[in-house]
Scaffold this active site. Structure first.
Site, PDB file in Angstrom:
ATOM      1  N   PHE B 129       0.847  -1.189   0.000  1.00 38.43           N
ATOM      2  CA  PHE B 129       0.000   0.000   0.000  1.00 38.43           C
ATOM      3  C   PHE B 129       0.894   1.255   0.000  1.00 38.43           C
ATOM      4  O   PHE B 129       1.935   1.274   0.669  1.00 38.43           O
ATOM      5  CB  PHE B 129      -0.912  -0.018   1.234  1.00 38.43           C
ATOM      6  CG  PHE B 129      -1.979   1.028   1.172  1.00 38.43           C
ATOM      7  CD1 PHE B 129      -3.105   0.829   0.376  1.00 38.43           C
ATOM      8  CD2 PHE B 129      -1.868   2.207   1.870  1.00 38.43           C
ATOM      9  CE1 PHE B 129      -4.087   1.799   0.289  1.00 38.43           C
ATOM     10  CE2 PHE B 129      -2.847   3.186   1.787  1.00 38.43           C
ATOM     11  CZ  PHE B 129      -3.964   2.979   0.991  1.00 38.43           C
ATOM     12  N   ASP B 206       1.424  -5.022   7.983  1.00 39.36           N
ATOM     13  CA  ASP B 206       0.272  -4.133   7.868  1.00 39.36           C
ATOM     14  C   ASP B 206      -0.965  -5.020   7.718  1.00 39.36           C
ATOM     15  O   ASP B 206      -1.085  -5.773   6.745  1.00 39.36           O
ATOM     16  CB  ASP B 206       0.441  -3.211   6.653  1.00 39.36           C
ATOM     17  CG  ASP B 206      -0.685  -2.197   6.539  1.00 39.36           C
ATOM     18  OD1 ASP B 206      -1.783  -2.443   7.084  1.00 39.36           O
ATOM     19  OD2 ASP B 206      -0.476  -1.161   5.879  1.00 39.36           O
ATOM     20  N   TYR B 231     -11.261   1.031   9.990  1.00 42.01           N
ATOM     21  CA  TYR B 231     -12.429   1.558   9.267  1.00 42.01           C
ATOM     22  C   TYR B 231     -12.886   0.683   8.113  1.00 42.01           C
ATOM     23  O   TYR B 231     -13.828   1.043   7.413  1.00 42.01           O
ATOM     24  CB  TYR B 231     -12.209   3.003   8.803  1.00 42.01           C
ATOM     25  CG  TYR B 231     -10.934   3.301   8.043  1.00 42.01           C
ATOM     26  CD1 TYR B 231     -10.763   2.895   6.727  1.00 42.01           C
ATOM     27  CD2 TYR B 231      -9.914   4.025   8.635  1.00 42.01           C
ATOM     28  CE1 TYR B 231      -9.612   3.193   6.030  1.00 42.01           C
ATOM     29  CE2 TYR B 231      -8.742   4.324   7.946  1.00 42.01           C
ATOM     30  CZ  TYR B 231      -8.610   3.911   6.642  1.00 42.01           C
ATOM     31  OH  TYR B 231      -7.463   4.210   5.959  1.00 42.01           O
ATOM     32  N   LYS B 232     -12.208  -0.441   7.924  1.00 45.95           N
ATOM     33  CA  LYS B 232     -12.638  -1.352   6.854  1.00 45.95           C
ATOM     34  C   LYS B 232     -13.565  -2.410   7.469  1.00 45.95           C
ATOM     35  O   LYS B 232     -14.710  -2.113   7.803  1.00 45.95           O
ATOM     36  CB  LYS B 232     -11.410  -1.978   6.195  1.00 45.95           C
ATOM     37  CG  LYS B 232     -10.471  -0.947   5.551  1.00 45.95           C
ATOM     38  CD  LYS B 232      -9.250  -1.613   4.949  1.00 45.95           C
ATOM     39  CE  LYS B 232      -8.233  -0.613   4.460  1.00 45.95           C
ATOM     40  NZ  LYS B 232      -8.674   0.176   3.303  1.00 45.95           N
ATOM     41  N   ARG B 380     -12.184  -3.562  -7.190  1.00 44.16           N
ATOM     42  CA  ARG B 380     -12.087  -4.494  -6.069  1.00 44.16           C
ATOM     43  C   ARG B 380     -13.488  -4.779  -5.555  1.00 44.16           C
ATOM     44  O   ARG B 380     -14.261  -3.862  -5.286  1.00 44.16           O
ATOM     45  CB  ARG B 380     -11.229  -3.898  -4.946  1.00 44.16           C
ATOM     46  CG  ARG B 380      -9.779  -3.710  -5.348  1.00 44.16           C
ATOM     47  CD  ARG B 380      -8.912  -3.355  -4.151  1.00 44.16           C
ATOM     48  NE  ARG B 380      -9.462  -2.216  -3.415  1.00 44.16           N
ATOM     49  CZ  ARG B 380      -8.936  -1.719  -2.299  1.00 44.16           C
ATOM     50  NH1 ARG B 380      -7.865  -2.302  -1.762  1.00 44.16           N
ATOM     51  NH2 ARG B 380      -9.466  -0.681  -1.725  1.00 44.16           N
TER      52      ARG B 380
END
Lengths: 406, 406
Positions: B129, B206, B231-232, B380
């Site tokens: 990322f 991560d 937050y995912k 995605r």
């Protein structure tokens, strides 16, 4: 005492900001008789509770990921600009909302020091807020910098003459608080900046204890860098995000060290190699704390409507009245005022001192009176102008008097 | 297609977690037919909206500053421990909630590198990322470190053999993502850790794209350091605080560089000189983002009740069903699966690829179908197991098919 109570009534009657008190949330079960800790955690607005409910339902829940392109990506800079205009005296493009005060302080201090090669000294004072001192100690230890400590009277604050004495051509940065967290001392920012700039040093100010209660003129004062929190007089909620100011003229020169995707020129290209965004967006690192920024919308609306000059005028009346109460009700019991008395040197809170104050904290809370305690013997009285009445200050300090009498 | 729809119905009927969908907020005006972006922003729970209202009224508004001693001071570690137990396979005292993923990544990477004197290389992959790469690039440039880049197939991820080839006695740290943000590739953490430790390097992971959807066993896998966002799949809200894990055995050895008052041994003594708190509290810097942590209470309750293994089981069915839909509905239009197909290598999302996908994003949103777009040509599909039905995936990919047909 009757006289003092009558004066509170008269001040409340004449208070042009009195109506704003009704805009704060006072739960049914509210057991607070006198909240005197607006300098530590501001109270929530009724509008904040409503706005948060709407945000969760409509924006987070309804717009979902589309919220980022709708508006969230711009919040850190839009709210930063708004804060700059309403409270900081900062033109657009220089303020960002992000992180915590500590993290922003680290980022800006690192940026300033990297931009001052050859200068190895940082000037700061022994009574600055702990996080300011600790952050600089950490950076200094890593980078072999010399911290030059100015010793200040804890009941006062930093004098320009002390800065002039301590600064030299090796000074990279000076870091002070606009309002001293302990004494409430209001520093002469413009004059200290003038002295620092004459010596070729950069200036950084911590505005946590002044923003939203004392007018700030960052651009006019020639401040280079500043940070502050939004959970005191800005009523952002516990642990609300902080703000950073980086003067426009330094934005192409100083680089903060936490290179994250949200400070990138094009966050969603996700390409190889960090390229800082232009302007104050480069102050950002991680994903902006959107949910935690929701209260700021309501709070900045209120502050803009009230006007920071009117807030300051009431603040001076509140602290002046607090000093009178201290002199008349509390001094007979050995309570001292441990801070400035002159209006031009007073921030938004008044610090009282007496050995043994710690033991009074619990009975004060039990009586619904909430000041702020600072070790070893200080009570800070921080009546936030938009949410506090003069009667409330009277009730709080009367209760303190009654406890002292026992 | 009828067959695929019937299969969605059957899978939904047999889904033991189906009831959890009703616990998510679906506003009256909800225009979303198919939300396939749980891997980017999780949906809010009904309980979260209620809890936030209660918190603002009762805790912030009612308890005010007393909230800090009531409980808030402990939230970063209490919620960290809870997250550790529910989702990370981490024993107590090793996880803290704080900051953003980017800032925590910076803090832990700096700590790891300072704790590895003499080793000047960091191993990472070209497709991690962006923020992970940018943070390390910044640190490397400052400290004269060498970044050793492992080139991975963007449709796959990191293989242990690649790590074994690239690592040597100069490697201080390896940094990878547990689930690759682009391809959804699930890395073999335990094996890569084994290789890294054999070479004497520290490992940092991560977990942003795996936490809450893929079981994690940090203690058992011998992970040294980890970060991730909430937050995912953890539904913490836009820009929710992140988490950091620092293995107990390293807590007295590694020091993060942002020395703030909340990481101090005694935050409220406010004394001279920073002294780190014992344990994971030393990971903190500034005032903890309490308001922004409120949703986590509700979300961790839900995840604990559902169980991460059950979540993973449904996730594999969802991504398996997504692959079938891709093969049958989308492949005829030239859509490729740009990620792993084997269940043991699949994370929680499936990436589809076709030149020109970007142009479909707007009509998809207009049709109430919200996948995640990643440049240059990826969609995605991230069906969060607790909030997504198989029927929803069917509706989303059918809409995509219809657009491709036009």
């Amino acid at each position: 005492m009757i006289n003092l109570l009558a004066r509170a009534d008269a001040l409340d009657t004449a208070d042009p900001l009195a109506g704003y008190r009704d805009q704060f949330l006072a739960p049914d079960e509210f057991d607070v008789v006198s909240y005197l800790d607006g300098n530590s955690l501001g109270r929530p607005l009724i509008a904040t509770a409503a706005l948060m409910g709407t945000f969760i339902r409509e924006q987070w829940g309804g717009r979902l990921i589309r919220g980022w392109t709708d508006s969230w990506m711009e919040w850190p800079l839009q709210l930063g600009d708004r804060l700059g205009s309403v409270a900081l005296g900062a033109g657009p493009g220089q303020v960002a909302i992000a992180d915590s005060t500590t993290v922003l302080l680290y980022k800006l201090a690192r940026a300033a020091l990297a931009g001052s090669p050859g200068r190895k000294r940082v000037l700061l004072d022994t009574d600055n807020f702990p996080t300011d001192r600790y952050v600089l100690e950490g950076i200094a230890a890593e980078q072999g910098l010399e911290l030059v400590w100015i010793t200040v009277d804890p009941a006062a604050g930093i004098h320009p003459a002390q800065v002039a004495d301590a600064i030299d051509e090796h000074t990279a940065l000076v870091l002070f608080s606009h309002v001293a967290y302990r004494s409430g001392w209001l520093a002469d920012v413009a004059e200290i900046n003038r002295i620092a700039h004459e010596a070729g040093a950069l200036t950084m100010w911590d505005l946590s204890h002044s923003v939203g209660s004392v007018p700030i003129h960052l651009d006019d004062w020639g401040v280079d860098l500043a940070v502050g929190c939004t959970y005191k007089y800005l009523n952002g909620g516990p642990g609300a995000p902080a703000f950073a100011y980086l003067r426009r003229g330094l934005q192409e020169v100083l680089r903060q060290p936490i290179q994250g995707w949200m400070g990138h020129r094009a966050s969603f290209e996700m390409g190889a190699g960090y390229e800082p965004a232009p302007g104050s967006r480069a102050l950002l690192s991680g994903t902006p704390p959107i949910l935690a920024m929701v209260p700021l919308h309501a709070n900045l609306d209120m502050l803009a409507a009230a006007g920071i000059e009117a807030v300051r005028a009431k603040s001076l009346l509140l602290t002046g009245y607090t000093l009178d109460l201290a002199d008349e009700l509390l001094a007979p019991f050995g309570v001292e005022v441990a801070g400035p008395r002159a209006p031009e040197r007073r921030g938004g809170h008044v610090t009282l001192r007496k050995p043994g104050f710690q033991a009074l904290l619990e009975p004060l809370w039990a009586a619904g009176v909430i000041p702020d305690y600072r070790r070893p013997d200080g009570l800070r009285i921080g009546p936030a102008p938009l949410s506090t009445s003069f009667g409330e200050v009277y009730r709080g300090l009367s209760a303190l008097r009654d406890l002292l009498e026992k």
